[in-house]
Scaffold this active site. Structure first.
Site, PDB file in Angstrom:
ATOM      1  N   SER A 210       0.817  -1.209   0.000  1.00 58.29           N
ATOM      2  CA  SER A 210       0.000   0.000   0.000  1.00 58.29           C
ATOM      3  C   SER A 210       0.857   1.267   0.000  1.00 58.29           C
ATOM      4  O   SER A 210       0.729   2.132  -0.873  1.00 58.29           O
ATOM      5  CB  SER A 210      -0.919  -0.012   1.221  1.00 58.29           C
ATOM      6  OG  SER A 210      -1.646   1.191   1.324  1.00 58.29           O
TER       7      SER A 210
ATOM      8  N   LYS B   7      11.928  -9.190  -2.553  1.00 58.07           N
ATOM      9  CA  LYS B   7      12.400 -10.564  -2.644  1.00 58.07           C
ATOM     10  C   LYS B   7      12.226 -11.040  -4.085  1.00 58.07           C
ATOM     11  O   LYS B   7      11.265 -10.645  -4.766  1.00 58.07           O
ATOM     12  CB  LYS B   7      11.593 -11.466  -1.712  1.00 58.07           C
ATOM     13  CG  LYS B   7      11.759 -11.173  -0.239  1.00 58.07           C
ATOM     14  CD  LYS B   7      11.035 -12.214   0.609  1.00 58.07           C
ATOM     15  CE  LYS B   7       9.542 -12.217   0.344  1.00 58.07           C
ATOM     16  NZ  LYS B   7       8.815 -13.160   1.243  1.00 58.07           N
TER      17      LYS B   7
ATOM     18  N   SER C   4       8.840 -12.294  -4.888  1.00 54.97           N
ATOM     19  CA  SER C   4       7.708 -11.414  -4.637  1.00 54.97           C
ATOM     20  C   SER C   4       6.769 -11.338  -5.840  1.00 54.97           C
ATOM     21  O   SER C   4       7.199 -11.166  -6.981  1.00 54.97           O
ATOM     22  CB  SER C   4       8.198 -10.003  -4.296  1.00 54.97           C
ATOM     23  OG  SER C   4       7.111  -9.104  -4.210  1.00 54.97           O
TER      24      SER C   4
ATOM     25  N   SER D  22       4.983  -8.918  -6.366  1.00 51.48           N
ATOM     26  CA  SER D  22       4.927  -7.506  -6.757  1.00 51.48           C
ATOM     27  C   SER D  22       6.025  -7.124  -7.752  1.00 51.48           C
ATOM     28  O   SER D  22       6.000  -6.018  -8.291  1.00 51.48           O
ATOM     29  CB  SER D  22       5.054  -6.617  -5.516  1.00 51.48           C
ATOM     30  OG  SER D  22       3.977  -6.813  -4.641  1.00 51.48           O
TER      31      SER D  22
ATOM     32  N   GLN E 293      10.708  -6.482   9.687  1.00 52.76           N
ATOM     33  CA  GLN E 293      11.749  -5.479   9.470  1.00 52.76           C
ATOM     34  C   GLN E 293      13.077  -5.832  10.141  1.00 52.76           C
ATOM     35  O   GLN E 293      14.141  -5.632   9.554  1.00 52.76           O
ATOM     36  CB  GLN E 293      11.268  -4.104   9.941  1.00 52.76           C
ATOM     37  CG  GLN E 293      10.211  -3.499   9.038  1.00 52.76           C
ATOM     38  CD  GLN E 293       9.826  -2.092   9.448  1.00 52.76           C
ATOM     39  OE1 GLN E 293      10.532  -1.435  10.213  1.00 52.76           O
ATOM     40  NE2 GLN E 293       8.689  -1.615   8.946  1.00 52.76           N
TER      41      GLN E 293
ATOM     42  N   HIS F 195       6.801   4.189   9.750  1.00 54.60           N
ATOM     43  CA  HIS F 195       6.186   3.979  11.071  1.00 54.60           C
ATOM     44  C   HIS F 195       7.323   3.722  12.043  1.00 54.60           C
ATOM     45  O   HIS F 195       8.321   3.087  11.696  1.00 54.60           O
ATOM     46  CB  HIS F 195       5.229   2.790  10.998  1.00 54.60           C
ATOM     47  CG  HIS F 195       4.598   2.376  12.292  1.00 54.60           C
ATOM     48  ND1 HIS F 195       4.156   3.282  13.243  1.00 54.60           N
ATOM     49  CD2 HIS F 195       4.316   1.141  12.801  1.00 54.60           C
ATOM     50  CE1 HIS F 195       3.631   2.623  14.265  1.00 54.60           C
ATOM     51  NE2 HIS F 195       3.729   1.327  14.026  1.00 54.60           N
TER      52      HIS F 195
ATOM     53  N   GLY G 145      -2.051   3.993   1.478  1.00 53.22           N
ATOM     54  CA  GLY G 145      -1.201   4.308   0.340  1.00 53.22           C
ATOM     55  C   GLY G 145      -1.944   4.636  -0.933  1.00 53.22           C
ATOM     56  O   GLY G 145      -1.518   5.498  -1.710  1.00 53.22           O
TER      57      GLY G 145
END
Length: 335
Positions: A26, A47, A50, A52, A85, A107, A133
């Site tokens: 997002s 990765k 992924s 995406s 993370q 964040h 997002g």
């Protein structure tokens, strides 16, 4: 409180930077695409497996593995889930950090709770848009923006706040207004809001109201409309003009009934429960619980998700939303 706008930010500070955005969810897609459209040198770190990767590449972005992106970049924005993370930082970011590099976050969770401890010779900043997002991206493309928070945790180079403002400008935030905060306040207020009001409190209020009506013999369809469907109308009024606009817009009967009965539902005991939630956020108990939950395979998380998906309000709602042709059916989530 000072609010920063376009004239307070210098995008050129990022012109000579090599920027890696880790993640293409997002926020990741919104940041990377908007920074690219702002003329900056951006790549996306993912990765190799992924889903995406192809999507980001098709959008015209350069895509690298996380390791390649971090080795190449001198500004790294971490926009992957909180719980992943630390591992990614230790394996794929820390080995490539060099003096005066900048590590950025959307964040403050991992920095505030010290899951990640960056070396003292890098800048650490946060740019946190106050919206999902997809809205960050849409408003940017429309020539507008959403408000952002910025924070500086480490200022090795002496200009980290200016870099954060430049980033906020690059994604449209300074068009709407940017407020400076710190990692602690952003993290703790964000977690409290999610748990006590936005994602926790509101969902339980909705489900409980639905249960009270259906257990009293009212049709579940009517209970769904009254306790969930129409909530959007009220929240939109809150969003546009606060509590006062909501009370102005509803009937006098609704206004009086709400003001005279709401505090019988959200009681002093409710407030004390909220204080306990805040205390658990402040003292790190929730963060430790979330770390343990991930280490043990998310058993509780998955069970809670299952219970939520099987609640009657979800099954009734899915049927009723099928009547609403204007809704985006892609957002329906399978149990």
């Amino acid at each position: 409180m000072k609010v920063y706008y376009n004239e307070d930010a210098n995008l050129e500070l990022l012109n000579d930077k090599r920027i890696a955005v880790l993640g293409y969810g997002s926020q990741g897609h919104a940041h990377s695409l908007s920074l690219k459209d702002s003329g900056l040198n951006v790549c996306v770190g993912l990765k190799e497996s992924s889903k995406s990767w192809e999507k980001a590449s098709a959008a015209g972005l350069e895509v690298k593995t996380v390791e390649e992106a971090c080795q190449w970049a001198n500004v790294i924005m971490v926009l992957i889930p909180d719980q992943h993370q630390k591992e990614v930082y230790e394996k794929s970011i820390a080995p490539y950090l060099e003096e005066s590099d900048t590590l950025a976050f959307g964040h403050g969770f991992n920095i505030h709770y010290k899951w990640i401890a960056p070396p003292a010779n890098v800048n650490v900043m946060m740019i946190a848009p106050k919206s999902p997002g997809h809205l960050v991206r849409r408003t940017f493309e429309e020539g507008n923006g959403v408000p952002c928070l910025i924070a500086v945790y480490q200022d090795f180079s002496g200009n980290t706040k200016d870099l954060a403002l430049a980033w906020a400008k690059g994604i449209g935030g300074t068009r709407a207004g940017v407020i400076e905060t710190n990692f602690k306040d952003e993290t703790e207020t964000d977690l409290f809001g999610e748990q006590a009001v936005l994602c926790g409190g509101s969902a339980e209020l909705i489900k409980t109201g639905f249960e009270v009506l259906t257990e009293a013999g009212y049709p579940p369809e009517l209970a769904y409309f009254e306790c969930l469907h129409e909530l959007k109308l009220i929240v939109d009024l809150y969003y546009e003009g606060g509590l006062s606009l909501m009370n102005y817009s509803v009937s006098d009967t609704a206004e009086y009934g709400g003001m005279s009965r709401g505090n019988k539902v959200i009681t002093k005991e409710s407030k004390e429960a909220m204080k306990k939630i805040l205390a658990d956020v402040q003292n790190g108990s929730f963060a430790e619980e979330w770390k343990k939950e991930n280490a043990e395979g998310l058993k509780n998380h998955l069970e809670l998700r299952k219970q939520n998906s099987e609640h009657q309000i979800e099954t009734v709602g899915k049927t009723l939303r099928g009547m609403m042709a204007w809704l985006n059916k892609k957002v329906e989530v399978e149990a």
